[in-house]
Design a protein around this motif. Sequence first.
Motif, mmCIF file in Angstrom:
data_model
loop_
_atom_site.group_PDB
_atom_site.id
_atom_site.type_symbol
_atom_site.label_atom_id
_atom_site.label_comp_id
_atom_site.label_asym_id
_atom_site.label_seq_id
_atom_site.Cartn_x
_atom_site.Cartn_y
_atom_site.Cartn_z
ATOM 1 N N ASN A 1 0.913 -1.218 0.061
ATOM 2 C CA ASN A 1 -0.015 0.059 0.039
ATOM 3 C C ASN A 1 0.779 1.240 0.119
ATOM 4 O OD1 ASN A 1 -2.317 -1.553 -0.083
ATOM 5 N ND2 ASN A 1 -2.585 -1.698 2.426
ATOM 6 N N LEU A 2 1.746 1.169 -0.952
ATOM 7 C CA LEU A 2 2.698 2.543 -1.072
ATOM 8 C C LEU A 2 1.695 3.683 -1.587
ATOM 9 C CD1 LEU A 2 5.708 3.685 -1.054
ATOM 10 C CD2 LEU A 2 5.754 2.786 -3.459
ATOM 11 N N SER A 3 2.100 4.679 -0.827
ATOM 12 C CA SER A 3 1.539 5.940 -1.348
ATOM 13 C C SER A 3 2.392 6.806 -2.137
ATOM 14 C CB SER A 3 1.300 6.796 -0.004
ATOM 15 O OG SER A 3 0.868 8.208 -0.473
ATOM 16 N N HIS A 4 3.875 6.927 -1.816
ATOM 17 C CA HIS A 4 4.746 7.756 -2.365
ATOM 18 C C HIS A 4 6.048 7.527 -1.660
ATOM 19 C CE1 HIS A 4 3.396 10.664 0.719
ATOM 20 N NE2 HIS A 4 4.681 11.144 0.646
ATOM 21 N N TYR A 5 7.194 7.972 -2.154
ATOM 22 C CA TYR A 5 8.480 8.201 -1.749
ATOM 23 C C TYR A 5 8.696 9.524 -1.298
ATOM 24 C CZ TYR A 5 9.124 3.534 -3.948
ATOM 25 O OH TYR A 5 9.073 2.157 -4.262
ATOM 26 N N GLU A 6 9.596 9.791 -0.090
ATOM 27 C CA GLU A 6 10.259 11.137 0.091
ATOM 28 C C GLU A 6 11.580 11.198 0.235
ATOM 29 O OE1 GLU A 6 6.343 13.105 2.571
ATOM 30 O OE2 GLU A 6 8.398 12.526 3.704
ATOM 31 N N ILE A 7 12.327 11.965 -0.562
ATOM 32 C CA ILE A 7 13.611 12.218 -0.253
ATOM 33 C C ILE A 7 14.044 13.333 0.741
ATOM 34 C CG2 ILE A 7 15.831 12.816 -1.362
ATOM 35 C CD1 ILE A 7 12.950 11.429 -3.252
ATOM 36 N N ARG A 8 14.716 12.877 1.862
ATOM 37 C CA ARG A 8 14.943 13.973 2.950
ATOM 38 C C ARG A 8 16.479 14.116 2.898
ATOM 39 N NH1 ARG A 8 10.556 11.677 7.385
ATOM 40 N NH2 ARG A 8 8.926 11.372 6.011
ATOM 41 N N VAL A 46 29.038 18.877 2.977
ATOM 42 C CA VAL A 46 28.687 17.510 3.153
ATOM 43 C C VAL A 46 27.134 17.423 3.611
ATOM 44 C CG1 VAL A 46 29.070 15.562 4.656
ATOM 45 C CG2 VAL A 46 31.099 17.131 3.976
ATOM 46 N N VAL A 47 26.416 16.719 3.049
ATOM 47 C CA VAL A 47 24.959 16.365 3.438
ATOM 48 C C VAL A 47 24.833 14.823 3.265
ATOM 49 C CG1 VAL A 47 24.163 18.410 2.456
ATOM 50 C CG2 VAL A 47 24.175 16.531 0.787
ATOM 51 N N THR A 48 23.665 14.507 4.055
ATOM 52 C CA THR A 48 23.298 12.991 4.194
ATOM 53 C C THR A 48 21.720 13.065 3.876
ATOM 54 O OG1 THR A 48 25.012 13.037 6.129
ATOM 55 C CG2 THR A 48 23.293 11.134 5.790
ATOM 56 N N PHE A 49 21.611 12.079 3.136
ATOM 57 C CA PHE A 49 20.214 11.619 2.322
ATOM 58 C C PHE A 49 19.655 10.465 2.902
ATOM 59 C CE2 PHE A 49 22.491 14.325 -0.552
ATOM 60 C CZ PHE A 49 21.721 15.248 -1.134
ATOM 61 N N LYS A 50 18.229 10.398 3.125
ATOM 62 C CA LYS A 50 17.370 9.145 3.217
ATOM 63 C C LYS A 50 16.317 9.287 2.243
ATOM 64 C CE LYS A 50 18.507 7.710 7.989
ATOM 65 N NZ LYS A 50 17.379 7.046 9.050
ATOM 66 N N VAL A 51 15.822 7.833 1.788
ATOM 67 C CA VAL A 51 14.657 7.900 1.006
ATOM 68 C C VAL A 51 13.765 7.107 2.027
ATOM 69 C CG1 VAL A 51 13.677 6.832 -0.910
ATOM 70 C CG2 VAL A 51 15.687 7.733 -0.984
ATOM 71 N N TYR A 52 12.562 7.751 2.077
ATOM 72 C CA TYR A 52 11.487 7.257 2.832
ATOM 73 C C TYR A 52 10.219 6.486 1.937
ATOM 74 C CZ TYR A 52 13.365 8.982 7.066
ATOM 75 O OH TYR A 52 14.003 9.521 8.356
ATOM 76 N N THR A 53 9.914 5.443 2.482
ATOM 77 C CA THR A 53 8.683 4.976 1.805
ATOM 78 C C THR A 53 7.349 5.157 2.765
ATOM 79 O OG1 THR A 53 8.813 2.777 2.863
ATOM 80 C CG2 THR A 53 9.630 3.218 0.691
ATOM 81 N N LYS A 61 8.961 4.571 6.621
ATOM 82 C CA LYS A 61 10.052 3.712 6.741
ATOM 83 C C LYS A 61 11.444 4.426 6.237
ATOM 84 C CE LYS A 61 12.524 0.067 8.331
ATOM 85 N NZ LYS A 61 13.262 -0.083 9.693
ATOM 86 N N GLY A 62 12.437 4.730 6.802
ATOM 87 C CA GLY A 62 13.577 5.361 6.029
ATOM 88 C C GLY A 62 14.616 4.401 5.714
ATOM 89 N N SER A 63 15.439 4.569 4.665
ATOM 90 C CA SER A 63 16.475 3.641 4.129
ATOM 91 C C SER A 63 17.807 4.179 5.059
ATOM 92 C CB SER A 63 16.690 4.293 2.714
ATOM 93 O OG SER A 63 17.246 5.624 2.634
ATOM 94 N N ASN A 64 18.744 3.307 4.552
ATOM 95 C CA ASN A 64 20.022 3.767 5.445
ATOM 96 C C ASN A 64 20.486 5.342 5.023
ATOM 97 O OD1 ASN A 64 20.217 1.283 6.565
ATOM 98 N ND2 ASN A 64 21.165 0.248 4.954
#
Length: 73
Positions: A1-8, A46-53, A61-64
């Motif tokens: 039931n995926l709605s979307h992904y978010e990049i943070r 320097v920045v750090t990213f995660k992809v969330y479902t 839920k966030g990625s590594n």
Amino acid sequence: NLSHYEIRFCAGPDYSTDNETVIGTIQPADLLEFLTDAGLSAPGNVVTFKVYTITTTGNEKGSNAVTVTRPAA
């Protein structure tokens, strides 16, 4: 039931959910590619990213975390 992904992202090498900022949203049917220079405007940044479902019920839920350093020119 995926709605979307978010990049943070967070500035710096350490990811903190208290300091994260949403910089993009991708719908499930979209091409799974996202290009950005958020936080990387100057050499050495320097920045750090995660992809969330995000589910249709609002769970997430966030990625590594992935850290990116802009190289010196």
